[in-house]
Design a protein around this motif. Structure first.
Motif, short mmCIF file in Angstrom:
data_model
loop_
_atom_site.label_atom_id
_atom_site.label_comp_id
_atom_site.label_asym_id
_atom_site.label_seq_id
_atom_site.Cartn_x
_atom_site.Cartn_y
_atom_site.Cartn_z
N ALA A 196 -4.43 6.22 1.71
CA ALA A 196 -5.70 6.93 1.53
C ALA A 196 -6.81 5.92 1.29
O ALA A 196 -6.58 4.77 0.89
CB ALA A 196 -5.59 7.89 0.36
N ALA A 197 -8.05 6.37 1.50
CA ALA A 197 -9.19 5.46 1.38
C ALA A 197 -9.33 4.89 -0.02
O ALA A 197 -9.86 3.79 -0.21
CB ALA A 197 -10.47 6.19 1.79
N SER A 198 -8.87 5.63 -1.02
CA SER A 198 -9.01 5.19 -2.41
C SER A 198 -7.75 4.51 -2.94
O SER A 198 -7.63 4.28 -4.15
CB SER A 198 -9.34 6.39 -3.30
N SER A 199 -6.81 4.16 -2.07
CA SER A 199 -5.54 3.60 -2.52
C SER A 199 -5.72 2.28 -3.26
O SER A 199 -6.44 1.39 -2.79
CB SER A 199 -4.61 3.38 -1.33
N PRO A 200 -5.03 2.11 -4.39
CA PRO A 200 -5.08 0.83 -5.09
C PRO A 200 -4.32 -0.27 -4.36
O PRO A 200 -4.38 -1.43 -4.77
CB PRO A 200 -4.43 1.14 -6.44
N ALA A 201 -3.61 0.08 -3.29
CA ALA A 201 -2.91 -0.93 -2.51
C ALA A 201 -3.86 -1.72 -1.62
O ALA A 201 -3.51 -2.81 -1.14
CB ALA A 201 -1.84 -0.27 -1.64
N ILE A 202 -5.06 -1.21 -1.41
CA ILE A 202 -6.02 -1.86 -0.51
C ILE A 202 -6.51 -3.17 -1.12
O ILE A 202 -6.98 -3.21 -2.25
CB ILE A 202 -7.20 -0.93 -0.21
N GLY A 203 -6.37 -4.24 -0.36
CA GLY A 203 -6.82 -5.54 -0.81
C GLY A 203 -6.07 -6.10 -1.99
O GLY A 203 -6.56 -7.01 -2.66
N ALA A 204 -4.88 -5.59 -2.26
CA ALA A 204 -4.17 -5.96 -3.49
C ALA A 204 -2.96 -6.84 -3.24
O ALA A 204 -2.23 -7.15 -4.18
CB ALA A 204 -3.73 -4.69 -4.21
N ALA A 219 3.18 -1.17 4.47
CA ALA A 219 3.27 -1.34 5.92
C ALA A 219 1.97 -1.02 6.64
O ALA A 219 1.87 -1.26 7.84
CB ALA A 219 4.39 -0.47 6.47
N ASP A 220 0.99 -0.47 5.91
CA ASP A 220 -0.29 -0.08 6.50
C ASP A 220 -1.39 -1.02 6.04
O ASP A 220 -1.62 -1.18 4.84
CB ASP A 220 -0.64 1.36 6.10
N GLN A 221 -2.06 -1.68 6.97
CA GLN A 221 -3.24 -2.47 6.66
C GLN A 221 -4.46 -1.59 6.94
O GLN A 221 -4.97 -1.54 8.05
CB GLN A 221 -3.29 -3.75 7.51
N ARG A 222 -4.90 -0.86 5.90
CA ARG A 222 -5.98 0.10 6.09
C ARG A 222 -7.34 -0.58 6.16
O ARG A 222 -8.20 -0.20 6.94
CB ARG A 222 -6.00 1.15 4.98
N SER A 223 -7.55 -1.57 5.32
CA SER A 223 -8.85 -2.24 5.29
C SER A 223 -8.95 -3.22 6.45
O SER A 223 -7.95 -3.64 7.03
CB SER A 223 -9.05 -2.97 3.96
N THR A 224 -10.17 -3.59 6.78
CA THR A 224 -10.41 -4.49 7.91
C THR A 224 -11.23 -5.69 7.47
O THR A 224 -12.37 -5.87 7.89
CB THR A 224 -11.13 -3.76 9.06
N PRO A 225 -10.67 -6.53 6.61
CA PRO A 225 -11.41 -7.72 6.18
C PRO A 225 -11.56 -8.70 7.33
O PRO A 225 -10.78 -8.73 8.27
CB PRO A 225 -10.53 -8.29 5.07
N ASN A 226 -12.60 -9.51 7.23
CA ASN A 226 -12.94 -10.46 8.28
C ASN A 226 -12.48 -11.85 7.85
O ASN A 226 -13.00 -12.43 6.90
CB ASN A 226 -14.46 -10.44 8.51
N ASP A 227 -11.51 -12.40 8.57
CA ASP A 227 -10.99 -13.71 8.19
C ASP A 227 -12.04 -14.81 8.26
O ASP A 227 -11.88 -15.87 7.66
CB ASP A 227 -9.81 -14.08 9.10
N ASP A 228 -13.12 -14.58 9.02
CA ASP A 228 -14.16 -15.60 9.12
C ASP A 228 -14.95 -15.76 7.83
O ASP A 228 -15.56 -16.80 7.60
CB ASP A 228 -15.13 -15.26 10.26
N VAL A 229 -14.97 -14.71 7.01
CA VAL A 229 -15.82 -14.78 5.81
C VAL A 229 -15.06 -14.54 4.52
O VAL A 229 -15.60 -14.71 3.44
CB VAL A 229 -16.99 -13.77 5.89
N CYS A 230 -13.79 -14.13 4.60
CA CYS A 230 -13.06 -13.90 3.36
C CYS A 230 -12.33 -15.16 2.95
O CYS A 230 -12.29 -16.15 3.66
CB CYS A 230 -12.09 -12.75 3.49
N GLY A 231 -11.76 -15.13 1.78
CA GLY A 231 -11.12 -16.32 1.28
C GLY A 231 -12.12 -17.33 0.76
O GLY A 231 -11.76 -18.46 0.46
N ILE A 232 -13.41 -16.92 0.67
CA ILE A 232 -14.45 -17.82 0.18
C ILE A 232 -14.27 -18.08 -1.31
O ILE A 232 -14.45 -19.20 -1.78
CB ILE A 232 -15.83 -17.22 0.49
#
Length: 645
Positions: free
Chosen positions: A471-479, A506-519
């Motif tokens: 779900a959009a509010s899942s605590p698994a997102i980005g965790a 097993a679900d990658q719901r968010s769409t982070p951008n590898d070009d700008v994350c990990g900063i």
């Protein structure tokens, strides 16, 4: 797996004067000829469309040439063994196929050792046949049997759209064993192997013992424990270019599909169910033994039986003699022996990767640890319903070493974790998992929040598993934890970040951008030190109170913060996200950013006694090259914490 070697040596069709040499008598007709077989015809003709052959004995007496076609009439049954002679050539295989209209032509072996047979032949395609081989009593027999013996490398085999069923074989396993489709390498004089083998789109059912199998005498090496071999005598000669895909295998006496002796083989889009129905011993659905670099993906396995007194009965098995086995994007459900076996079992299994799979209501145990070195089990989603007694982990022997990361395990049942010895607990590394529901005896330090799967427990096939997305509010997102070489995609084919923090499960719901994350560096404070963050008013890194891992940033009790200057690009939109908690929710923690060349600063409050996610977006100014990210407690008397920024 418990195994025994049975060698059955067959007389060769060809004489073999030297390794790699195929010798056949010349064909009676020119190459690229077409031969017609109608076993319902009253008289035996010349093999043309107007005058077809009417029995398999005539076919078997002929030596075919490259480019020839052998066509069996649809709607007819040919009783006997189909064993045509000769070999094709590169670009000019010999093809066995069907002609006319109606159902596939049937080759009925009627209890012979094999219904369809090739020996020391190469460049063959077998298509669109129905193959049966039912005898009056159970005996050693197969539907389709292809063998090489002391010949070097045999190349190019295509088994496509065959229906193989009702093969009442005995319980002999491996070399010379009973099966629906079997490839064997025999002999001990010349190193011999198969190359460029594709088994595609076949339906194999009601067979004993194995569905699709492969074996060889050229198998010996230390990692397989010298099983059936003289100790310290290595003769391993792996097969190349083996692909088993799009097959349906069901109602097998023993194993479903076994990939053996292959190097970098592929097993994909297969469905195996009702496996191990009669053998009464250790079998699994789709698995590998004595093979390196095999990838199993997009498969579905269910209803593998585990009879009383039997150890196995699971969907998947990384067995001994294997290295770099990968299971990804598979669906396992309702298997009596569980999802996965890791089996050193007298040899060694190493460097297995099990990722982005879904397991629903598997039984006995999810993972059985019976020996593995450097295994990785990550980003899988496991669901067990309220009536389940399935253990999450059952250790059979103490030499299993595995790291489990980024998994969602929802257990509404009562099963827990069992180890052969408490000394073995350290062999299992648990990192950034969500363990929700009941986990008696489970590891500490993992998230225990509801992962907010959209509708778990509702899967009916590998293509109907949307209920396991987040779900959009899942605590698994980005965790999750960043894992190198993660395969690049989740179960549904969506891209997985390589540098950004992934979602858990097993679900990658968010769409982070590898070009700008990990900063943000030291984003989880797992260095145990603050740098490169700077402290104001006593903010510090502390052990404990972490959302994931072992450390967190502590702010408070009064006004305090930690901040970090990060490098950015001008005129670019970014998102800052992180997790925070306040001992007193009336004193919220701020996650924000400033000094980015835009208007002022932006932040979001997190007012929760348990970790909750906060995020803000901002756009850098036209000349900005840096920004300052922070975790800030404005005022009050309670402590607060930030983690995973």
């Amino acid at each position: 797996m418990f195994r025994r070697l049975i060698q059955i040596l067959f007389a060769g069709v060809f004489m073999v004067p030297a390794a790699g040499t195929f010798i056949a008598t010349p064909a009676a007709m020119a190459a690229n000829s077409t031969f017609y077989i109608d076993c319902s015809a009253g008289a035996n003709g010349s093999g043309t469309a107007d005058s077809p052959w009417n029995d398999l004995a005539t076919v078997d007496a002929y030596t075919f040439a490259p480019g020839d076609q052998i066509l069996l009439k649809r709607g007819t049954t040919c009783v006997g063994v189909l064993h045509p002679l000769g070999s094709g050539a590169a670009g000019a295989p010999i093809v066995v196929d069907a002609y006319g209209t109606g159902p596939k032509p049937i080759v009925a072996g009627n209890g012979a050792p094999d219904a369809v047979r090739l020996h020391n032949q190469q460049y063959w395609e077998l298509r669109d046949l129905e193959v049966t081989n039912h005898g009056a009593t159970v005996a050693n027999r197969r539907g389709v049997y292809i063998t090489l013996q002391d010949i070097g490398t045999g190349s190019y085999y295509r088994l496509t759209n065959l229906t193989v069923h009702d093969v009442n074989g005995d319980n002999t396993k491996d070399l010379g064993g009973s099966a629906g489709i079997d490839f064997d390498v025999l002999g001990t004089q010349v190193p011999t192997r198969f190359s460029d083998v594709v088994v595609d789109g076949n339906d194999v059912y009601s067979v004993d013992r194995s569905g699709i199998n492969m074996s060889t005498t050229w198998k010996c090496r230390p990692s397989m424990g010298w099983d059936g071999c003289p100790v310290h005598t290595t003769n391993y000669y792996p097969w190349q270019g083996v692909a088993v895909r799009n097959n349906t295998v069901h109602d097998t006496g023993g194993d479903g599909i076994v990939m053996q002796y292959t190097e970098n083989g592929i097993n994909e889009y297969n469905v195996a169910y009702d496996i191990n129905m009669r053998a009464g011993n250790n079998n699994a659905g789709i698995w590998a033994w004595n093979a390196d670099g095999v990838t199993f993906q997009y498969n579905e396995v269910y209803r593998v039986r585990r009879p009383a007194g039997v150890t196995d009965g699971m969907a998947f098995d990384v067995d001994y003699g294997t290295d770099r086995t990968v299971y990804q994007y598979n669906y396992s459900h309702d298997n009596e022996g569980g999802m996965l076996l890791l089996c050193g079992c007298g040899g060694a299994s190493a460097n297995a990767v099990i990722r982005y799979n879904v397991s629903q209501n598997d039984q006995s145990r999810i993972i059985m640890g019976a020996g593995a070195t450097n295994a990785s089990f990550y980003n899988n989603t496991i669901y067990l319903g309220p009536a389940s007694t399935t253990k999450i982990l059952e250790e059979y022997s103490g030499n299993t070493y595995i790291t489990l990361s980024n998994n969602i395990i929802v257990n509404q049942g009562s099963g827990g974790y069992t180890y052969a010895s408490t000394a073995d607990l350290g062999h299992y590394t648990w990192d950034h998992n969500i363990l929700y529901g009941n986990h008696p005896g489970g590891p500490s330090g993992q998230l225990t929040v509801d992962p907010q799967l959209t509708n778990p427990g509702t899967g009916t096939s590998r293509t109907t598993l949307g209920g396991y997305q987040l779900a959009a509010s899942s605590p698994a997102i980005g965790a999750g934890r960043v894992i190198a070489n993660n395969g690049g995609a989740d179960f549904w084919g969506d891209p997985v970040p390589q540098q950004c923090t992934p979602d858990i499960g097993a679900d990658q719901r968010s769409t982070p951008n590898d070009d700008v994350c990990g900063i943000v560096r030291n984003h989880g404070f797992e260095s145990g030190a603050l740098g490169p963050w700077s402290s104001w008013q006593g903010a510090q890194v502390v052990a404990g109170n972490a959302r994931t891992g072992s450390y967190a940033l502590q702010v408070g009790p009064g006004q305090s913060s930690a901040e970090q200057v990060v490098q950015v690009q001008p005129n670019t939109t970014y998102m800052v996200s992180g997790w925070a908690r306040s001992v007193d929710p009336s004193e919220p923690i701020r996650i924000g950013v400033k000094n980015f060349g835009g208007n002022g600063e932006v932040w979001t409050p997190v007012a929760s006694p348990t970790y909750a996610r906060g995020s803000v977006t901002f756009t850098t100014g036209p000349t900005a090259t840096s920004a300052t990210v922070y975790c800030y407690k404005p005022s009050g008397n309670a402590l607060g914490y930030c983690d995973d920024l």
